[in-house]
Scaffold this motif. Structure first.
Motif, PDB file in Angstrom:
ATOM      1  N   ARG A  21     -41.530 -17.820  -9.491  1.00  0.00           N
ATOM      2  CA  ARG A  21     -42.506 -18.587  -8.715  1.00  0.00           C
ATOM      3  C   ARG A  21     -43.823 -18.605  -9.496  1.00  0.00           C
ATOM      4  O   ARG A  21     -44.623 -17.671  -9.384  1.00  0.00           O
ATOM      5  CB  ARG A  21     -42.724 -17.933  -7.355  1.00  0.00           C
ATOM      6  N   ARG A  65     -35.730 -22.379  -3.595  1.00  0.00           N
ATOM      7  CA  ARG A  65     -35.425 -22.059  -4.989  1.00  0.00           C
ATOM      8  C   ARG A  65     -33.929 -22.135  -5.265  1.00  0.00           C
ATOM      9  O   ARG A  65     -33.484 -21.828  -6.356  1.00  0.00           O
ATOM     10  CB  ARG A  65     -35.912 -20.638  -5.325  1.00  0.00           C
ATOM     11  N   HIS A  87     -45.718 -20.537  -2.181  1.00  0.00           N
ATOM     12  CA  HIS A  87     -44.586 -20.158  -3.025  1.00  0.00           C
ATOM     13  C   HIS A  87     -43.294 -20.651  -2.388  1.00  0.00           C
ATOM     14  O   HIS A  87     -43.151 -20.646  -1.162  1.00  0.00           O
ATOM     15  CB  HIS A  87     -44.499 -18.635  -3.180  1.00  0.00           C
ATOM     16  N   LYS A  88     -42.347 -21.055  -3.215  1.00  0.00           N
ATOM     17  CA  LYS A  88     -41.063 -21.537  -2.709  1.00  0.00           C
ATOM     18  C   LYS A  88     -40.292 -20.393  -2.048  1.00  0.00           C
ATOM     19  O   LYS A  88     -40.300 -19.259  -2.529  1.00  0.00           O
ATOM     20  CB  LYS A  88     -40.234 -22.132  -3.839  1.00  0.00           C
TER      21      LYS A  88
END
Length: 144
Positions: free
Chosen positions: A125, A54, A48-49
């Protein structure tokens, strides 16, 4: 007009179809929760970023925003990578929706109060769906 024997056979087949689809749905939901919430991977099998990736506003602490990072640290949770797991409510409430299972489909999704939050986290996400890695694991599980 169908005979009694054919009707019973059709009902058994339908029941087996629903049972099988329910099992597949439970396997799929479990795999998605494991990958996305516990291991921290998105739908493309990548981590996940982070907050910075992000382009989140404000300072960050580890992979999270400063405020959420402090909250996670205080409760003893890891902040070095993003895990969509804090209280466990979302992972418990993402599951097979048994009332809608048919012999050809097994819908999975959120129940309870996690509906709004789950959709919000997915927008932030993307994680709801079957990744390539998930597909491999699911195929092995279903063949057993």
């Amino acid at each position: 007009m169908a005979s009694g024997r054919n009707k019973r056979k059709r009902e058994r087949t339908l029941k087996l179809g629903r049972q099988f689809m329910a099992q597949v749905g439970q396997i799929v939901a479990s795999q998605i929760v494991t990958r996305a919430l516990h291991l921290g991977y998105g739908i493309k099998d990548k981590p996940h970023k982070t907050h910075k990736q992000r382009r989140g506003k404000g300072e960050s602490l580890g992979a999270y925003s400063k405020t959420h990072g402090k909250k996670r640290q205080k409760s003893g949770k890891d902040i070095s990578s993003v895990r969509l797991y804090f209280t466990g409510n979302m992972s418990r409430q993402f599951r097979l929706i048994e009332s809608k299972v048919t012999k050809t489909k097994a819908p999975i999704g959120f129940t309870g109060q996690s509906v709004r939050y789950g959709i919000y986290t997915h927008k932030q996400r993307p994680w709801i769906g079957i990744s390539r890695q998930d597909r491999k694991v699911i195929e092995i599980s279903v063949r057993k």
